[in-house]
Design a protein around this motif. Structure first.
Motif, PDB file in Angstrom:
ATOM      1  N   ILE A 233      -0.182   3.446  17.708  1.00 21.76           N
ATOM      2  CA  ILE A 233      -0.371   2.837  16.551  1.00 21.76           C
ATOM      3  C   ILE A 233      -0.439   3.400  15.291  1.00 21.76           C
ATOM      4  N   GLY A 237       2.824   2.215  12.005  1.00 19.60           N
ATOM      5  CA  GLY A 237       2.738   2.002  10.467  1.00 19.60           C
ATOM      6  C   GLY A 237       2.907   2.986   9.366  1.00 19.60           C
ATOM      7  N   GLY A 254       6.541   0.959   7.242  1.00 13.69           N
ATOM      8  CA  GLY A 254       5.381   1.722   6.304  1.00 13.69           C
ATOM      9  C   GLY A 254       6.059   1.780   4.742  1.00 13.69           C
ATOM     10  N   SER A 274       1.997  -6.170   6.083  1.00 15.42           N
ATOM     11  CA  SER A 274       0.893  -5.532   6.389  1.00 15.42           C
ATOM     12  C   SER A 274       0.244  -6.189   7.618  1.00 15.42           C
ATOM     13  N   VAL A 277       1.950  -6.006  10.846  1.00 15.47           N
ATOM     14  CA  VAL A 277       1.812  -4.752  11.362  1.00 15.47           C
ATOM     15  C   VAL A 277       0.373  -4.738  12.236  1.00 15.47           C
ATOM     16  N   MET A 278      -0.696  -5.396  11.482  1.00 15.70           N
ATOM     17  CA  MET A 278      -1.880  -5.173  11.817  1.00 15.70           C
ATOM     18  C   MET A 278      -1.976  -6.180  13.156  1.00 15.70           C
ATOM     19  N   VAL A 281      -0.654  -4.614  16.191  1.00 17.60           N
ATOM     20  CA  VAL A 281      -1.662  -3.492  16.705  1.00 17.60           C
ATOM     21  C   VAL A 281      -2.953  -4.179  17.528  1.00 17.60           C
ATOM     22  N   LEU A 282      -3.327  -5.141  17.033  1.00 20.46           N
ATOM     23  CA  LEU A 282      -4.496  -5.905  17.471  1.00 20.46           C
ATOM     24  C   LEU A 282      -3.872  -6.507  18.811  1.00 20.46           C
TER      25      LEU A 282
ATOM     26  N   ILE B 128      -1.872   2.744   6.542  1.00 28.66           N
ATOM     27  CA  ILE B 128      -1.179   1.988   5.473  1.00 28.66           C
ATOM     28  C   ILE B 128      -1.779   0.837   5.151  1.00 28.66           C
ATOM     29  N   VAL B 129      -2.316  -0.147   6.188  1.00 32.81           N
ATOM     30  CA  VAL B 129      -2.964  -1.326   6.171  1.00 32.81           C
ATOM     31  C   VAL B 129      -4.093  -1.256   5.286  1.00 32.81           C
TER      32      VAL B 129
END
Lengths: 310, 275, 392
Positions: A233, A237, A254, A274, A277-278, A281-282, B128-129
């Motif tokens: 994780i 990022g 990133g 972003s 990316v999130m 991860v989720l 970063i998020v």
């Protein structure tokens, strides 16, 4: 329903006192920003920075390939950077696992006091400033750095090796800062491993490789998977490590996001990146949690052997 | 020697290499922070304290002979900001994190499992998020980026760390003790002051120290939400590194190293002592 | 607690006998339901009414899950009632928080504060009530002496044995002189010898202090030994409340008979019922006549159970055949328990019966497995039970 003076009422008051402040704070300053970011990612970027309050799906289009307007074209570079980020994060996971797995075995076989000391020594760097630890690798890897000086001094090479600003340098840097994250979960499951089981496996005629594959690996797998996710994780990022050790050549997602905010000034696009990316991860965590609960349930549902041994 | 004997010998060698990998780079910084060579900091040229003198603003021969010296005033401002942010953010998040931990551990309520899962969100969120989300948030609200936005930003994720450390401590505590206290006539506040707090204090202090260290060290989130004149130490060093590497960074890094190792050891000692 | 008797002599206690005219605690129609995590509903208290008199030692007896601990927690203020009321000294305390109730508890696990010394633990309730420090010191010293821990005040809790911790818990709960002391299975963690000793000391202490004790246990022997009265709880209902002798001799239903002491239960049908007595027929055909009992009027044809305690069994001889029940069978197992033999007898019609025979009794020989025996229960020892239990 709630009657003044009852236990329930008193508990509600206590809960309000305990949770009211933190909930308000996190609601405003944690959930609030995430929601605004989500909204931004669907807004149109202004010509000179800023946003135009129009619904605009092409921020995501630029990433995944349906953009085609006057200003922006679909650029596979974004997907390439994203793919590279995943690849480098996977390399980081693999390398740190390769480093930590044997080390966990070695430490688990030490006497008690030494175990504690070693674990202390492994967690200690986590508290040392990240920037300081990365700086050390800059000193080591750059052309005039320690390794090149040593190699040239010993006459092994006559020209500095190009080590910094490579994918390898980025992976090495991330492995270095995330080692405690991998080590601790792996160690926890190795520590739980019952050596009698390994002996039983040998006793039943399994060779070294067979024992490892059929007994040791499955028993330590939860720690390995847990550690891998915890390392993956922040690697995915990351932008500090690639910006110090990867330079302009090895860009990760990133760095791309950072650019949108600090130089390109395309905030909606940065927000969309972003969100991607999130989301990654989720999804990863969701799969992991689902898998874990399913395994738990499988264990719980397994029937107890009831018959007598004959 | 048997095969397994060789194997375990190999494993020991490996273990030493493992620790060398972890500690050699750090030690390198410490050693070379005393290196007198101003041109190539990786070639040993005798012992000096000049870099330390430089960052503390004392005159040294390097002050004249090199151009490396950054403004010490900026450095001090960064250190001051870092300490201030860490102090405020860790205090606030210690209170909030402890409050949530107590609520989740002691009461049955509908949103309990939500809170428990929610407290892990800030930890699993890539830095970063969270950093850019906070940036967008503050800017779209028209807030001036400053040391206060950094404090708020840090609290959002530090609360989670405190929550986890304190929760672990509460889990070790017999929940009948609080009932016993109420039974003996102590009102809720007396129970908290006389029973709950003394018993969870090591966890609260440990969580607070952890939050302090993490706040001092945070770079990514601070990087996005720091105002022009509210740079913290990690952001300051990051900037220095991006502009070119100067020997006094070694000295700064060494001081930071010693500082964080001291704080971390104190925290780990507190945790070990609870048994 | 060697000092106890001396203290008793020195202090003039008002009354030491239970005083039924002055109820200290009244529980009226208490109802409490719980939802299990699986979404089912469990009735923990189903219309329970109990009154505790001043100076009384009352025991709540029942198997785990019968609601006895819930009842205790309701009284101390850790659970709310869904219905009914609780009165202490005729005042409704249902809306009072735990810390305002004149009730103290000795917890099953003691719940002593690990961060405080023995003396500070005992002083706790006085400290939070802001009692004068000199007064606190005096009363703590007195209390520690009373429980036999004089000189232990500076010890840490983890330096004490289980029995000593028990005494600290007791001293801590008693120092503020509560109206009622609640004891939640306080002896269950102690080993047998220590438990017997503590039982006697608790009883002596209660007698001396003149505080009502409500004692929770699942150990029927403990309940019978210590209590003025015992309340048997089962399935959330009060099954029976009464003096130990009543419970043992005249259990009201099968649940109480099974739970208090050992018993043989025989299904029987009422064949005759008149003011002089009743006649019953067992499944094996034998008939028995019993004198009329007060209370239940039984109809002819009613299904009942006949209870016979093992210790009332006698080897049948020609002399003692005037009424009662007789059973022929073979001895399955014999346990020698010192004063008597416990034997399990297998009978054709009723399965296994329990009997205990005095060790001196003439059985022809020492009882041994395989022997044929005939057991006799005299009519006076038999007790009729309705064939259902409350709450079923």
């Amino acid at each position: 329903m709630m009657v003044r003076g009852t236990l329930k009422w008193r508990q509600a008051i206590a809960l309000l006192g305990l949770l009211g402040g933190p909930t308000l704070f996190l609601g405003v300053f944690f959930l609030g920003p995430l929601v605004i970011m989500l909204i931004y990612s669907w807004l149109e970027p202004g010509l000179y920075g800023g946003v135009v309050w129009n619904f605009y799906h092409l921020n995501y289009g630029r990433i995944f390939g349906w953009a085609n307007t006057r200003y922006e074209q679909f650029d596979p570079a974004y997907l390439r950077i994203f793919a590279r980020s995943i690849w480098l994060a996977l390399c980081t996971v693999g390398l740190s696992l390769a480093i930590c797995y044997p080390a966990a075995f070695w430490i688990s076989r030490q006497p008690e006091w030494r175990k504690n000391l070693f674990i202390f020594l492994i967690t200690l760097p986590f508290f040392v400033s990240l920037i300081v630890r990365l700086f050390a690798w800059v000193l080591l890897l750059r052309p005039t750095g320690f390794i090149n000086q040593a190699l040239m001094g010993l006459g092994i090479v006559d020209q500095p090796l190009e080590m910094i600003f490579t994918g390898f340098a980025v992976v090495l840097g991330m492995v270095y800062i995330f080692i405690p994250f991998m080590f601790l979960p792996v160690y926890a499951s190795v520590e739980k491993l019952d050596m009698a089981m390994v002996e039983a496996s040998f006793d039943l005629g399994a060779g070294r490789w067979q024992t490892f594959r059929r007994v040791i690996l499955p028993m330590t797998l939860p720690g390995v998977i847990g550690g891998s996710i915890i390392v993956f994780i922040p690697s995915l990022g990351n932008f500090i490590v690639p910006s110090l050790l990867g330079g302009a050549k090895v860009m990760m997602i990133g760095n791309l996001i950072e650019q949108q905010f600090l130089s390109a000034r395309n905030w909606p696009f940065g927000a969309a990146l972003s969100m991607v990316v999130m989301a990654t991860v989720l999804v990863l965590l969701l799969v992991y949690v689902r898998q874990m609960t399913r395994e738990d349930r499988a264990v719980a549902a397994a029937p107890e052997p009831t018959g007598d041994m004959r | 020697m048997t095969r397994s004997g060789i194997l375990s010998r190999l494993l020991s060698v490996y273990g030493l290499l493992f620790f060398a990998f972890i500690y050699a780079p750090i030690l390198l910084i410490v050693v070379f922070s005393f290196n007198a060579n101003p041109v190539n900091m990786m070639i040993w040229d005798g012992f000096t304290l000049d870099w330390y003198r430089t960052i503390f603003g004392f005159p040294s021969r390097l002050t004249e002979s090199t151009l490396y010296v950054e403004s010490t005033r900026q450095l001090y401002a960064a250190v001051r900001n870092s300490l201030l942010v860490a102090l405020v953010a860790s205090s606030v998040s210690t209170i909030f994190g402890t409050a949530i931990a107590l609520a989740v551990a002691r009461y049955r309520f509908r949103l309990r499992s939500f809170y428990r899962a929610f407290m892990f969100m800030p930890m699993i969120m890539p830095d970063i998020v969270l950093g850019i989300a906070l940036l967008i948030f503050f800017v779209s609200l028209g807030a001036q980026l400053s040391i206060y936005t950094i404090m708020i930003g840090h609290c959002t994720f530090l609360i989670s760390y405190v929550f986890i450390v304190v929760s672990a401590r509460i889990a070790d505590m017999d929940d009948k003790l609080e009932e016993a206290s109420a039974d003996l006539g102590a009102n809720p506040w007396q129970t908290f002051r006389r029973v709950t707090l003394p018993l969870i204090l090591p966890g609260v202090v440990g969580g607070g120290l952890l939050a302090f260290i993490i706040s001092m060290d945070d770079l990514v989130i601070t990087y996005f939400i720091a105002g022009v004149d509210s740079t913290t130490l990690p952001v300051f060093i990051y900037g220095m590194l991006r502009r070119g590497i100067k020997p006094e960074i070694n000295a700064i890094a060494t001081i930071m190293l010693v500082f964080s190792i001291l704080v971390a050891s104190a925290g780990l000692y507190l945790r070990a002592r609870r048994k | 607690m060697e000092a106890t008797s001396a203290m008793v002599a020195s202090r003039k206690t008002q009354e030491t006998e239970a005083d039924p005219d002055h109820p200290v605690l009244e529980i009226r129609h208490a109802k409490k339901r719980f939802a299990t995590p699986e979404g089912q509903e469990v009735v923990a208290l189903d219309d329970v009414s109990i009154t505790v008199a001043r100076n009384e030692f009352l025991t709540l007896l029942g198997p785990s899950g019968c609601g006895k601990t819930t009842l205790l927690r309701v009284v101390s203020g850790f659970e709310d009632l869904d219905g009914g009321e609780i009165l202490i000294d005729r005042q409704d305390i249902a809306r009072q928080p735990a810390y305002r109730r004149p009730v103290n508890t000795v917890f099953q696990t003691y719940a002593l504060f690990p961060h405080l010394s023995v003396a500070r633990n005992v002083a706790y309730s006085l400290e939070v009530a802001r009692v004068d420090p000199a007064e606190i010191r005096r009363r703590v010293g007195e209390m520690l002496e009373l429980v036999g821990l004089a000189g232990f005040g500076d010890r840490r809790i983890n330096q004490l044995s289980g029995g000593q911790q028990q005494r600290v818990a007791l001293a801590r709960a008693l120092v503020a002189r509560p109206k009622i002391l609640l004891l939640d299975e306080p002896l269950s963690a102690l080993d047998k010898g220590l438990r017997d000793k503590m039982q006697q000391e608790l009883k002596a202490l209660q007698h001396e202090l003149g505080i009502s004790f409500v004692f929770v246990t699942h150990d029927q022997e403990e309940a019978l030994t210590m209590s003025d009265r015992v309340a048997v709880l089962g399935h959330g209902k009060l099954q029976q409340i009464g003096r130990p002798q009543e419970l043992y001799r005249a259990p009201r239903n099968v649940f109480v008979a099974r739970f208090v002491g050992e018993s043989n239960l025989f299904p029987a049908t009422v064949t005759q019922s008149d003011p002089a007595g009743i006649a019953l027929r067992l499944s094996d055909g034998q008939e028995v006549r019993l004198p009329a009992s007060t209370g239940n009027v039984l109809m002819v044809g009613a299904k009942v159970r006949l209870m016979a305690r093992p210790e009332d069994a006698r080897p049948a001889t020609g002399k003692n055949n005037a009424g009662g029940l007789r059973f022929q069978g073979r001895i399955k197992q014999v346990f020698f328990v010192g004063a008597h033999y416990k034997i399990l007898v297998h009978t054709q019609a009723h399965g296994t019966l329990k009997a205990s025979l005095p060790a001196g009794e003439d059985l022809g020989s020492t009882p041994a497995p395989g022997q044929a025996v005939e057991l006799h229960f005299p009519p006076a020892t038999l007790h009729v039970l309705l064939d259902e239990e409350a709450g079923r």
